[in-house]
Structure formats: structure tokens, C-alpha cells
Design an enzyme around this catalytic site. Structure first.
Site, PDB file in Angstrom:
ATOM      1  N   TYR A  60     -11.733   5.009  14.233  1.00  0.00           N
ATOM      2  CA  TYR A  60     -10.708   5.263  13.216  1.00  0.00           C
ATOM      3  C   TYR A  60     -10.505   6.764  13.035  1.00  0.00           C
ATOM      4  O   TYR A  60      -9.369   7.262  13.057  1.00  0.00           O
ATOM      5  CB  TYR A  60     -11.120   4.606  11.890  1.00  0.00           C
ATOM      6  CG  TYR A  60     -10.135   4.874  10.771  1.00  0.00           C
ATOM      7  CD1 TYR A  60      -8.894   4.236  10.751  1.00  0.00           C
ATOM      8  CD2 TYR A  60     -10.430   5.774   9.747  1.00  0.00           C
ATOM      9  CE1 TYR A  60      -7.978   4.482   9.731  1.00  0.00           C
ATOM     10  CE2 TYR A  60      -9.521   6.019   8.729  1.00  0.00           C
ATOM     11  CZ  TYR A  60      -8.296   5.377   8.721  1.00  0.00           C
ATOM     12  OH  TYR A  60      -7.394   5.638   7.726  1.00  0.00           O
ATOM     13  N   GLY A  81       0.792  -1.227   0.000  1.00  0.00           N
ATOM     14  CA  GLY A  81       0.000   0.000   0.000  1.00  0.00           C
ATOM     15  C   GLY A  81       0.827   1.281   0.000  1.00  0.00           C
ATOM     16  O   GLY A  81       1.860   1.382  -0.665  1.00  0.00           O
ATOM     17  N   SER A 115      -5.290  10.967   7.982  1.00  0.00           N
ATOM     18  CA  SER A 115      -6.274  10.646   6.941  1.00  0.00           C
ATOM     19  C   SER A 115      -7.246  11.813   6.825  1.00  0.00           C
ATOM     20  O   SER A 115      -7.369  12.628   7.749  1.00  0.00           O
ATOM     21  CB  SER A 115      -7.041   9.389   7.345  1.00  0.00           C
ATOM     22  OG  SER A 115      -8.221   9.264   6.603  1.00  0.00           O
ATOM     23  N   GLY A 126       2.692   2.641   2.299  1.00  0.00           N
ATOM     24  CA  GLY A 126       4.049   2.500   2.833  1.00  0.00           C
ATOM     25  C   GLY A 126       5.010   2.005   1.762  1.00  0.00           C
ATOM     26  O   GLY A 126       6.139   2.502   1.639  1.00  0.00           O
TER      27      GLY A 126
END
Ligand SMILES: NC(=O)c1ccc[n+]([C@@H]2O[C@H](COP(=O)([O-])OP(=O)(O)OC[C@H]3O[C@@H](n4cnc5c(N)ncnc54)[C@H](OP(=O)(O)O)[C@@H]3O)[C@@H](O)[C@H]2O)c1
Length: 345
Positions: free
Chosen positions: A239, A99, A226, A101
Site C-alpha cells: 500500500y 468516503g 496518502s 471521493g
């Protein structure tokens, strides 16, 4: 309001003039009537006019300032890219085997940094490491560790990083919910991972590398938050809160260490493709300008290092974030609730 009323009056006058000259008398009487009847409200009219001028000036300044941030973040790096190898020889990336990273690992290796990848599955780590070595002339090391184990895991990581000049730390690892769901349906294992993986890693990994960076008076810490951290996100409460935590931590830390030569960046992306197996929707798994691949995203995001310390990292996501910032909270909650409920189905 005043503008609309004046525009309506003007429209009526124009229509009257257009249709018949004989209406001119009526126009004159109307003008007279309007001037006479509005005389007592002149003070009020002037106050409204001043308010309008203040609002328009404030809005123009905000839009110009937002545009200049966009230019500084996304266009300026093309003209004057930051030399990322100046901060140190190595970059450490948590959750670097897949992903976002993995995307960062490739982007940083391309810029000449040696790479240390940390994740659980050694096979995935090795395969990513081999790909990087094949494509770029850099060293790659892999550390297998499960961040969900909590604070004990950091002793091992600290030992493996000792003696290395860490210029850049990418605190990327994080768990996302499979889909939006009410808080009471979140099991304790998921909540534990939110604490250990999304929040704990950012604190403990930063403690491992920061001291050496401060003694060298240079270093970069990139924390992947995010877009879910901008505004509260019902049905993804834990989250969303963990990402707001990452953002707040980054912003405070940046202020604490800015005079010691340290850059702390909070990256707040929207959706990246391909996401995990249990995706929310087909739209979010098909790469597009709004939903880029991890490599496209990471290549853009690394260019923003040193240019903007709080950014989505990718210009179309910047537009999304800007649009969100314009929505008043009383509209935000019902709107996002409606969208989240659809995604939850
Ligand atoms: N994808 C998006 O749309 C999106 C949008 C905004 C923000 N983000 C944030 O960006 C970050 C990366 O997201 P992603 O979608 O790229 O993640 P991903 O594709 O799921 O990759 C996760 C990486 O982390 C590793 N990992 C997962 N759990 C781990 C654990 N307990 N210990 C050690 N390593 C672990 C995985 O390898 P192993 O499985 O081998 O451990 C993998 O390398 C997250 O913080 C996420 O919240 C993502």
C-alpha cells in the site's frame, strides 16, 4: 556542545559569586585557568561557533519556509479562493460514492461543477447522486465500473466521458489493507487490486482526460496519495509503495505539463473517519481534529487546489506530515514498526 560547556561554566561562576565573596579569588584563578587552557583550542572554538551559526540560520530559514507554505496552503485560500469552475464544466471522481471521493463530489458540486461519479455499486452511486442533486443546482451522472478489471474497463469510461468538458479529475479510488500485516500474508487478489485500483486508475484515467485539457490549456488532476507515501511503511509495504507511486507520478506530470496550464496535485492525507468496517482502532473511527470526517477533509482539500501541488490537504495532517519529515530514518523504522505491530494485533 560548546554552548552547554560555556553555560555550565557560567553557572559555576554565578554560584561562586552568590555564595561567598571570598570565592572571588577562586573565580579569578578559574577565569585565568580557563583562558589559558583554552588558548590552543581557539581555532576549534571559532569553527564550532561558525558551524552553530550556520545550523541555526539554516533551521530558521527552513521553519520560516514551512510556515509560509502553511499560510499559502491553508490561510490564503480563505482570502483568495480559486474559482474551480474556470477549468471546465464537469468534475470526474473515481470512487465517488463513498468516503473521501463522496466528500470531493459534494465540495465540487457546492462550487458549481457538474459531477460524474465512478464506482462499482450503482445503488450507492445513485443514492449519492440524488443527494447531490437535492442539495445543489448541478447535473450528476454515474458510471458503474470495476477498476480491478484492468485496462479493458477504460474504453467504456472513455466513451461515457466523450464530448464533456472535464475541468477536474479526482483520482481517488484506492484499496487500503484491513490492518497492517507482513507482506507474505497478502493474497494475490489484494496485490492485484493494489496494481489495478491504486496505480492503474491514476495512469489510465489521466490519459483519458489530459489530452482535451491540454488542448483547452486548462485543467486540474488531483491524485489521492496518502501520508503512507511519504516514508516507507513496514507491514503495509504494498500500500505504502503504491501511494509513493501516485505521489511520484503526480510530481513528474506536474513538471511536464505546468506550461500547458495543467495543475497536477498530489494529496497525502493521514487517517479520515469513519474508515471502513475493519478499522485499525477505535481512536481512528471517532471523528476528531486529527481524524476528520471525509466531508470536512474534502472541503479543506479542494481549497488547496491551485495553491499547493503537494499537500496533505488539511492543516492538522500538515502538522503530522511536518513532524514525520523531522524524524531521521534510523528512528523512523523502529518507531513505525512498534506502532504498526500494535495496530496489527
Ligand atoms: N480513509 C483514509 O483514512 C485514507 C487516508 C489516506 C489516503 N486515503 C486514500 O483515499 C482514497 C479513498 O479512500 P476512502 O477511505 O475514502 O475509500 P472508501 O471509503 O473505501 O471508498 C472507496 C470508493 O471507491 C469505490 N471503489 C472501491 N473499489 C472499487 C473498484 N474496484 N472499482 C471501482 N470503484 C471502487 C467504492 O465504491 P464501490 O464499493 O461501490 O465500488 C467507494 O466509492 C484511497 O485512495 C485511499 O488510499 C484514505
Amino acid at each position: 556542545m560548546l554552548r552547554t560547556v560555556l553555560q555550565l561554566i557560567l553557572l559555576v561562576l554565578l554560584l561562586l559569586t552568590y555564595f561567598n565573596d571570598s570565592f572571588m579569588a577562586a573565580v579569578d584563578s578559574f577565569n585565568l585557568l580557563f583562558t589559558e587552557s583554552s588558548r590552543p583550542f581557539k581555532g576549534c572554538r571559532d569553527a564550532l561557533l561558525l558551524l552553530g551559526i550556520y545550523y541555526a540560520t539554516k533551521k530558521s530559514i527552513c521553519i520560516l519556509s514551512d510556515l509560509s507554505v502553511g499560510v499559502r496552503t491553508y490561510l490564503w485560500p480563505k482570502v483568495s479562493p480559486t474559482d474551480l469552475s474556470q477549468y471546465g464544466k464537469w468534475a470526474v471522481i473515481t470512487g465517488g460514492s463513498e468516503g473521501i471521493g463522496r466528500g470531493y463530489a459534494f465540495a465540487l458540486a457546492e462550487r458549481g461543477l457538474n459531477i460524474i461519479l465512478i464506482a462499482r455499486d450503482m445503488r450507492k452511486l445513485q443514492s449519492t447522486g440524488d443527494e447531490i442533486r437535492d442539495r445543489f443546482d448541478v447535473e450528476v451522472e454515474q458510471i458503474s465500473a470495476d477498476f480491478n478489471e484492468g485496462p479493458s474497463i477504460y474504453r467504456l469510461i472513455e466513451q461515457k466521458l466523450r464530448g464533456k468538458e472535464i475541468g477536474i479529475l479526482i483520482n481517488n479510488v484506492g484499496v487500503m489493507p484491513a490492518r497492517p500485516s507482513p507482506f507474505l500474508t497478502n493474497d494475490s487478489d489484494y496485490l492485484q487490486r493494489i496494481l489495478n485500483v491504486n496505480m492503474g486508475t491514476v495512469l489510465f484515467m489521466t490519459q483519458i482526460v489530459l489530452e482535451d485539457m491540454v488542448s483547452r490549456e486548462k485543467g486540474v488532476i488531483v491524485n489521492i496519495s496518502s501520508i503512507a507515501g511519504y516514508n516507507p511503511l513496514p507491514l503495509m509495504s504494498a500500500y505504502s509503495a503504491s501511494k509513493a507511486f501516485v505521489d511520484y507520478f503526480s510530481r513528474s506530470l506536474q513538471y511536464e505539463y505546468k506550461d500547458k496550464g495543467i495543475i497536477v496535485q498530489s494529496i497525502m492525507p493521514s487517517y479520515i473517519c469513519p474508515s471502513r468496517e475493519n478499522d485499525f482502532s477505535a481512536i481512528l473511527t471517532t471523528p476528531s481534529i486529527l481524524c476528520p470526517t471525509a466531508n470536512v477533509f474534502a472541503d479543506s482539500a479542494v481549497q488547496t487546489i491551485g495553491k499547493n501541488n503537494r499537500t496533505p490537504g488539511y492543516w492538522p495532517h500538515g502538522l503530522i506530515a511536518w513532524s514525520i519529515s523531522q524524524i531521521p530514518q534510523f528512528i523512523w523504522y523502529p518507531l513505525v514498526w512498534m506502532i504498526q505491530e500494535q495496530l496489527a494485533c
